[in-house]
Design a protein around this motif. Structure first.
Motif, mmCIF file in Angstrom:
data_model
loop_
_atom_site.group_PDB
_atom_site.id
_atom_site.type_symbol
_atom_site.label_atom_id
_atom_site.label_comp_id
_atom_site.label_asym_id
_atom_site.label_seq_id
_atom_site.Cartn_x
_atom_site.Cartn_y
_atom_site.Cartn_z
ATOM 1 N N THR A 91 0.847 -1.187 0.000
ATOM 2 C CA THR A 91 0.000 0.000 0.000
ATOM 3 C C THR A 91 0.887 1.244 0.000
ATOM 4 O OG1 THR A 91 -1.922 1.032 1.047
ATOM 5 C CG2 THR A 91 -0.237 0.167 2.523
ATOM 6 N N SER A 92 0.258 2.417 0.006
ATOM 7 C CA SER A 92 1.020 3.649 -0.192
ATOM 8 C C SER A 92 1.688 4.114 1.100
ATOM 9 C CB SER A 92 0.094 4.755 -0.696
ATOM 10 O OG SER A 92 -0.762 5.171 0.348
ATOM 11 N N ARG A 93 2.683 4.937 0.928
ATOM 12 C CA ARG A 93 3.348 5.540 2.093
ATOM 13 C C ARG A 93 2.404 6.528 2.791
ATOM 14 N NH1 ARG A 93 8.233 3.613 1.989
ATOM 15 N NH2 ARG A 93 9.162 2.967 0.016
ATOM 16 N N ALA A 94 1.475 7.087 2.035
ATOM 17 C CA ALA A 94 0.481 7.972 2.665
ATOM 18 C C ALA A 94 -0.351 7.193 3.676
ATOM 19 C CB ALA A 94 -0.415 8.595 1.594
ATOM 20 N N ASP A 95 -0.736 5.966 3.309
ATOM 21 C CA ASP A 95 -1.486 5.134 4.261
ATOM 22 C C ASP A 95 -0.634 4.872 5.511
ATOM 23 O OD1 ASP A 95 -3.714 4.986 2.686
ATOM 24 O OD2 ASP A 95 -3.192 3.073 1.776
ATOM 25 N N PHE A 121 1.877 6.737 6.697
ATOM 26 C CA PHE A 121 2.056 7.970 7.476
ATOM 27 C C PHE A 121 0.779 8.299 8.260
ATOM 28 C CE2 PHE A 121 1.972 12.691 7.733
ATOM 29 C CZ PHE A 121 3.055 12.851 8.581
ATOM 30 N N ALA A 122 -0.369 8.153 7.598
ATOM 31 C CA ALA A 122 -1.631 8.439 8.295
ATOM 32 C C ALA A 122 -1.814 7.495 9.480
ATOM 33 C CB ALA A 122 -2.801 8.308 7.321
ATOM 34 N N VAL A 138 0.575 8.557 12.281
ATOM 35 C CA VAL A 138 0.119 9.761 12.991
ATOM 36 C C VAL A 138 -1.057 9.435 13.905
ATOM 37 C CG1 VAL A 138 -0.946 12.028 12.687
ATOM 38 C CG2 VAL A 138 1.000 11.370 11.265
ATOM 39 N N ARG A 190 6.685 18.640 18.750
ATOM 40 C CA ARG A 190 5.652 18.062 17.890
ATOM 41 C C ARG A 190 6.112 17.975 16.423
ATOM 42 N NH1 ARG A 190 -0.145 20.918 17.093
ATOM 43 N NH2 ARG A 190 -1.346 19.117 16.440
ATOM 44 N N LEU A 195 6.560 14.658 14.048
ATOM 45 C CA LEU A 195 5.932 14.449 12.738
ATOM 46 C C LEU A 195 6.977 14.161 11.661
ATOM 47 C CD1 LEU A 195 3.095 17.136 12.696
ATOM 48 C CD2 LEU A 195 2.808 14.661 12.424
ATOM 49 N N ARG A 201 7.169 10.856 9.276
ATOM 50 C CA ARG A 201 7.232 10.942 7.811
ATOM 51 C C ARG A 201 8.437 10.170 7.286
ATOM 52 N NH1 ARG A 201 9.249 16.268 6.518
ATOM 53 N NH2 ARG A 201 11.157 15.125 6.927
ATOM 54 N N ASN A 204 8.582 6.874 4.833
ATOM 55 C CA ASN A 204 9.345 6.894 3.579
ATOM 56 C C ASN A 204 10.412 5.808 3.526
ATOM 57 O OD1 ASN A 204 8.115 8.945 2.153
ATOM 58 N ND2 ASN A 204 9.344 10.558 3.142
ATOM 59 N N LEU A 225 4.914 12.283 0.572
ATOM 60 C CA LEU A 225 5.734 11.108 0.827
ATOM 61 C C LEU A 225 6.548 10.736 -0.405
ATOM 62 C CD1 LEU A 225 5.378 10.079 3.722
ATOM 63 C CD2 LEU A 225 3.218 10.950 2.888
ATOM 64 N N ALA A 226 7.515 9.839 -0.203
ATOM 65 C CA ALA A 226 8.494 9.528 -1.237
ATOM 66 C C ALA A 226 7.895 8.848 -2.464
ATOM 67 C CB ALA A 226 9.595 8.646 -0.648
ATOM 68 N N ASP A 227 6.721 8.210 -2.330
ATOM 69 C CA ASP A 227 6.106 7.565 -3.491
ATOM 70 C C ASP A 227 5.087 8.479 -4.166
ATOM 71 O OD1 ASP A 227 4.197 7.544 -1.535
ATOM 72 O OD2 ASP A 227 3.741 5.415 -1.660
ATOM 73 N N THR A 270 2.673 10.073 -2.937
ATOM 74 C CA THR A 270 1.373 10.167 -2.277
ATOM 75 C C THR A 270 1.491 11.206 -1.172
ATOM 76 O OG1 THR A 270 1.901 8.371 -0.730
ATOM 77 C CG2 THR A 270 0.791 7.761 -2.783
ATOM 78 N N GLY A 271 0.388 11.519 -0.511
ATOM 79 C CA GLY A 271 0.466 12.568 0.502
ATOM 80 C C GLY A 271 -0.624 12.434 1.543
ATOM 81 N N VAL A 272 -0.501 13.219 2.591
ATOM 82 C CA VAL A 272 -1.495 13.227 3.666
ATOM 83 C C VAL A 272 -1.841 14.677 3.985
ATOM 84 C CG1 VAL A 272 -1.958 12.622 6.065
ATOM 85 C CG2 VAL A 272 -0.672 11.045 4.628
ATOM 86 N N TYR A 285 -7.213 13.445 9.220
ATOM 87 C CA TYR A 285 -6.198 13.252 8.185
ATOM 88 C C TYR A 285 -6.829 12.640 6.950
ATOM 89 C CZ TYR A 285 -2.142 14.372 10.989
ATOM 90 O OH TYR A 285 -1.209 15.029 11.720
ATOM 91 N N THR A 297 -5.688 10.815 3.228
ATOM 92 C CA THR A 297 -4.578 10.359 2.392
ATOM 93 C C THR A 297 -4.871 10.701 0.932
ATOM 94 O OG1 THR A 297 -5.565 8.159 2.189
ATOM 95 C CG2 THR A 297 -3.973 8.482 3.954
#
Lengths: 327, 79
Positions: free
Chosen positions: A262-266, A268-269, A272, A286, A290, A294, A298, B4-6, B8-10, B19, B21
């Protein structure tokens, strides 16, 4: 009569004093760490019969952790933690206060949780941050974090992976810290560190593992979970881990478990939302916390781990299938 | 917003603390919208079509859905 002892807690010299039940509780908390004769953080607890719950107006409500209430004073840069049988003040170098001797003697989950909150607040000023996650090291040496909400399957997965040959760091909470390479200072990695606490698990999980079901348990406050000391079965915890895989477990209505990138966004979320203190306004360091999350998202390989019924019926086979994939 | 490095973002909603994604298309659109130079749905969709090599209809549909989602969550307000 209190006596001072010292512990090197992940390289931080903690001196601690505790009388009666407080001494025994602190000795248990630091049991897996080497002794130290220095002191950069002093922890002093006095076991009392009754905790003073009154909070003076100059203390500003900061965050609540269940029934554990936390206040701060901008003038003193001090935190006051009240509840769970504890009343302690915390600053960068001191954790000082009263605890219920009876609650400590029984190692009540809420009291020990309040003590951990005090420690977590003090550790933030040393750039050490908490994360609600399980953590294991695979037989091939990879560090795996299991990050998810309560009830996502972290503990069940952790126990299955450990019984399948992994070393364990934690099932529920770890600490994160950036580490500089002793060889090249510019090389920075992120370490997952052991935080002493019992496994917290459901009866369903205990019943799935005959190895655990006969161990003594303590019911946790306000939920359907039990604390269980697993040291006798799983051995001593690993104190540190280099996490290179993040698993995001989730219980699904399926016979078989499945792993999918899955994605790095998933990631990171999930990191957090599993870091309670990072969401608190004016929390110490803080932004640094964060940034670390992150960089961890990554740095690691990230998988969704859909946990099916096979995790309970055939946990070792499920764990081995996970290990075949993550290495 | 954290990238993020791929690619994607949050997104963090500062009021609600929720949050969100973003996949690669979402992150691309968020950055273009935030930049402020491209202000119409048509131009945004054209940028998506070029960047991700999709047909115009798909790009427009995805762009409209993304913007509607942002508005519904209070992450984008019309001026």
């Amino acid at each position: 009569m209190a006596r001072t002892e010292g512990t090197s807690f992940h390289g931080i010299a903690i001196s601690w004093d505790g009388d009666g039940a407080a001494h025994g509780a602190l000795r248990d908390v630091f049991a897996h760490f080497p002794r130290s004769h220095d002191s950069e953080l002093h922890l002093e607890l006095r076991a009392v019969e009754r905790i003073d719950a009154a909070v003076a107006p100059e203390w500003i409500p900061w965050f609540f952790y269940g029934v554990i209430q936390t206040y701060r004073s901008d003038v003193e840069n001090t935190t006051l933690i009240v509840g769970g049988g504890i009343r302690v003040s915390v600053d960068a170098c001191h954790i000082i206060g009263d605890v219920s001797g009876e609650a400590l003697a029984e190692r009540r989950p809420l009291t020990m949780a309040a003590l951990r909150v005090a420690l977590l607040v003090a550790l933030r000023s040393r750039s050490i941050f908490d994360l609600h996650a399980g953590a294991v090291r695979t037989p091939s040496g990879r560090g795996v974090l299991l990050v998810g909400d309560a009830g996502a399957g972290k503990t069940t997965s952790t126990v299955a992976l450990v019984l399948a040959g992994c070393g364990y760091v934690a099932d529920d909470t770890i600490l994160l810290r950036r580490e500089r390479s002793p060889v090249a200072a510019s090389v920075v990695s992120i370490a997952a560190l052991h935080l002493p606490r019992p496994f917290a698990t459901s009866r369903t999980t205990l019943d799935a593992f005959p190895e655990l079901s006969s161990l003594p348990t303590t019911r946790m406050h306000g939920g359907g979970k039990w604390e269980v000391e697993v040291g006798g079965v799983l051995g001593s915890p690993l104190l540190t881990l280099d996490p290179s895989v993040i698993l995001l477990p989730q219980i699904v209505d399926a016979d078989r478990s499945a792993l999918a990138e899955t994605s790095r966004a998933d990631a990171f979320a999930a990191l957090v939302s599993s870091s309670a203190l990072v969401a608190v306004e004016s929390m110490t360091r803080r932004d640094e916390h964060l940034d670390l999350l992150r960089d961890l998202a990554n740095h690691a390989e990230v998988f969704e781990l859909a946990l099916g019924r096979d995790l309970l019926h055939a946990p070792l086979d499920t764990a081995r299938a996970i290990l075949d994939r993550v290495g | 917003m954290t990238e993020l490095a791929d690619a994607t973002g949050v997104l963090l909603h500062l009021d609600s603390k929720f949050y969100y994604t973003l996949n690669q298309t979402g992150l691309f659109l968020w950055k273009v919208v935030s930049d402020g130079h491209v202000t119409t749905v048509e131009a945004l969709a054209e940028a998506v079509a070029r960047r991700f090599e999709v047909d115009d209809a798909t790009a427009k549909q995805d762009t409209e859905a993304f913007l509607a989602g942002l508005r519904a969550e209070g992450l984008l307000v019309s001026r």
